[in-house]
Motif scaffolding. Structure first.
Motif, PDB file in Angstrom:
ATOM      1  N   UNK A  71     -38.737  18.350   7.987  1.00 32.36           N
ATOM      2  CA  UNK A  71     -39.709  16.848   9.536  1.00 32.36           C
ATOM      3  C   UNK A  71     -38.970  17.436  11.022  1.00 32.36           C
ATOM      4  N   UNK A  72     -39.280  17.476  12.042  1.00 30.64           N
ATOM      5  CA  UNK A  72     -39.776  18.644  12.901  1.00 30.64           C
ATOM      6  C   UNK A  72     -38.810  17.015  14.231  1.00 30.64           C
ATOM      7  N   UNK A  73     -37.552  17.074  14.047  1.00 30.75           N
ATOM      8  CA  UNK A  73     -36.640  15.880  14.475  1.00 30.75           C
ATOM      9  C   UNK A  73     -36.726  15.913  15.927  1.00 30.75           C
ATOM     10  N   UNK A  74     -38.054  15.543  16.372  1.00 30.22           N
ATOM     11  CA  UNK A  74     -38.402  15.254  17.599  1.00 30.22           C
ATOM     12  C   UNK A  74     -39.665  14.093  18.011  1.00 30.22           C
ATOM     13  N   UNK A  75     -39.164  13.312  18.400  1.00 33.26           N
ATOM     14  CA  UNK A  75     -40.354  12.028  19.194  1.00 33.26           C
ATOM     15  C   UNK A  75     -41.047  12.630  19.769  1.00 33.26           C
ATOM     16  N   UNK A  76     -40.756  12.565  21.323  1.00 33.50           N
ATOM     17  CA  UNK A  76     -41.944  13.467  22.329  1.00 33.50           C
ATOM     18  C   UNK A  76     -42.170  14.484  22.471  1.00 33.50           C
ATOM     19  N   UNK A  77     -41.352  15.263  21.144  1.00 31.83           N
ATOM     20  CA  UNK A  77     -41.971  16.970  21.289  1.00 31.83           C
ATOM     21  C   UNK A  77     -43.092  16.884  19.771  1.00 31.83           C
ATOM     22  N   UNK A  78     -43.460  15.645  19.858  1.00 28.11           N
ATOM     23  CA  UNK A  78     -44.987  15.163  18.787  1.00 28.11           C
ATOM     24  C   UNK A  78     -45.872  14.793  19.414  1.00 28.11           C
ATOM     25  N   UNK A  79     -45.541  12.703  19.568  1.00 32.50           N
ATOM     26  CA  UNK A  79     -46.738  12.140  20.238  1.00 32.50           C
ATOM     27  C   UNK A  79     -47.306  12.439  21.413  1.00 32.50           C
ATOM     28  N   UNK A  81     -48.731  15.430  21.386  1.00 33.83           N
ATOM     29  CA  UNK A  81     -49.416  15.890  21.800  1.00 33.83           C
ATOM     30  C   UNK A  81     -51.429  14.752  21.082  1.00 33.83           C
ATOM     31  N   UNK A  82     -50.605  13.715  21.643  1.00 34.61           N
ATOM     32  CA  UNK A  82     -51.499  13.028  20.704  1.00 34.61           C
ATOM     33  C   UNK A  82     -51.817  12.639  19.513  1.00 34.61           C
ATOM     34  N   UNK A  83     -52.429  11.325  18.824  1.00 33.87           N
ATOM     35  CA  UNK A  83     -52.651  11.536  17.225  1.00 33.87           C
ATOM     36  C   UNK A  83     -53.113  12.568  16.988  1.00 33.87           C
ATOM     37  N   UNK A  84     -54.385  12.946  17.503  1.00 33.10           N
ATOM     38  CA  UNK A  84     -54.634  14.330  16.414  1.00 33.10           C
ATOM     39  C   UNK A  84     -53.948  15.634  16.665  1.00 33.10           C
ATOM     40  N   UNK A  85     -53.384  15.740  17.509  1.00 32.03           N
ATOM     41  CA  UNK A  85     -52.451  16.678  18.298  1.00 32.03           C
ATOM     42  C   UNK A  85     -51.493  16.538  16.952  1.00 32.03           C
ATOM     43  N   UNK A  86     -50.553  15.464  17.153  1.00 31.45           N
ATOM     44  CA  UNK A  86     -49.107  15.392  16.361  1.00 31.45           C
ATOM     45  C   UNK A  86     -49.681  15.829  14.683  1.00 31.45           C
ATOM     46  N   UNK A  87     -50.892  15.437  14.350  1.00 33.58           N
ATOM     47  CA  UNK A  87     -51.327  15.440  12.744  1.00 33.58           C
ATOM     48  C   UNK A  87     -51.546  17.137  12.344  1.00 33.58           C
ATOM     49  N   UNK A  88     -52.196  17.482  13.842  1.00 33.02           N
ATOM     50  CA  UNK A  88     -52.041  19.540  13.437  1.00 33.02           C
ATOM     51  C   UNK A  88     -51.274  19.956  13.632  1.00 33.02           C
ATOM     52  N   UNK A  89     -49.998  19.745  14.303  1.00 34.25           N
ATOM     53  CA  UNK A  89     -48.472  20.285  14.351  1.00 34.25           C
ATOM     54  C   UNK A  89     -47.784  20.106  12.875  1.00 34.25           C
ATOM     55  N   UNK A  90     -47.619  18.780  12.608  1.00 36.94           N
ATOM     56  CA  UNK A  90     -47.889  18.949  11.181  1.00 36.94           C
ATOM     57  C   UNK A  90     -47.979  19.319   9.919  1.00 36.94           C
ATOM     58  N   UNK A  91     -49.523  19.795  10.461  1.00 32.43           N
ATOM     59  CA  UNK A  91     -50.324  19.802   8.859  1.00 32.43           C
ATOM     60  C   UNK A  91     -49.808  21.518   8.813  1.00 32.43           C
ATOM     61  N   UNK A  92     -50.152  21.714  10.256  1.00 32.27           N
ATOM     62  CA  UNK A  92     -49.569  23.566  10.366  1.00 32.27           C
ATOM     63  C   UNK A  92     -47.944  23.855  10.188  1.00 32.27           C
TER      64      UNK A  92
END
Length: 240
Positions: A71-79, A81-92
């Motif tokens: 788990x990327x233990x950051x809230x702001x470092x995820x959201x 990026x926006x919904x789609x960007x955050x999805x791509x972040x965790x897929x990568x």
């Protein structure tokens, strides 16, 4: 033993995680620090903090720890990026780590659904512009935000210095009568020790970043039986 690996930005409030380990039976939470870059609650700094390069650097150490999920233990470092960007972040991240992956932001979405909260209030230490991005992220997940309070904290280090009384004050100020839960984003805030007090103050579930981070990792690892009466409504019921 279930091992949930965390990628954590910097050194703010990570001592919440050993506390969670002591409250849950058979759960191990190793932490790899990614390095925060610039410690600032600004959009440009937060985008850099959650870059694929920064996250990839810690994945091998987590694999060697025996992690079953990451788990990327950051809230702001995820959201941010926006919904789609955050999805791509965790897929990568999942591809790089070779493990099921998520982030604290998606942990909030899944945890809110777990406790049956379709309407929430947001109690954020962030500046207002960053808080608005979290509200937008929740909206993309179909979660209605009935009210949001921002405290304007400029850095994670400043947030980590807050005591439980300031967190309690923020939660009370943010709560709304029509909210079914209060969400407290920001893994830099110490919240684990005061979860029962927070929920007692508002009479409803309170979901906090470090709490939902571990819960999300356990969900990914299909360990739904971890519970503790001291970790709020989210962990209060024995799983299947």
């Amino acid at each position: 033993m279930t091992t949930v690996g965390l990628l954590h930005p910097g050194h703010s409030a990570e001592d919440d995680y050993p506390r969670i380990e002591t409250l849950l039976t058979g759960v191990n939470v190793p932490i790899v620090h990614t390095g925060p870059g610039e410690d600032a609650h600004r959009v440009d700094a937060l985008l850099d903090r959650g870059s694929a390069e920064r996250l990839a650097a810690g994945t091998e150490e987590l694999r060697l720890s025996g992690a079953e999920s990451v788990v990327w233990a950051s809230t702001s470092g995820s959201f941010v990026h926006g919904w789609d960007g955050a999805q791509e972040q965790i897929r990568t991240l999942a591809v790089t780590a070779g493990l099921p992956a998520s982030s604290t932001s998606f942990g909030f979405v899944h945890a809110a659904r777990e406790v049956g909260a379709g309407r929430v209030a947001v109690a954020a230490a962030y500046p207002e512009d960053v808080t608005r991005l979290f509200v937008r992220f929740l909206g993309a997940a179909g979660i209605e935000v009935t009210g949001a309070r921002s405290s304007g904290v400029a850095t994670a280090a400043e947030a980590a210095a807050w005591g439980p009384e300031r967190v309690l004050e923020l939660v009370r100020a943010a709560d709304r009568p029509d909210a079914e839960a209060v969400l407290v984003p920001g893994t830099a805030l110490h919240t684990v020790a005061c979860l029962p007090e927070l929920e007692a103050a508002v009479g409803k579930p309170v979901l906090t970043a470090n709490q939902v981070t571990v819960w999300e990792g356990l969900r990914l690892a299909e360990r739904r039986g971890a519970w503790s009466a001291d970790l709020g409504t989210l962990f209060a019921r024995k799983g299947e």
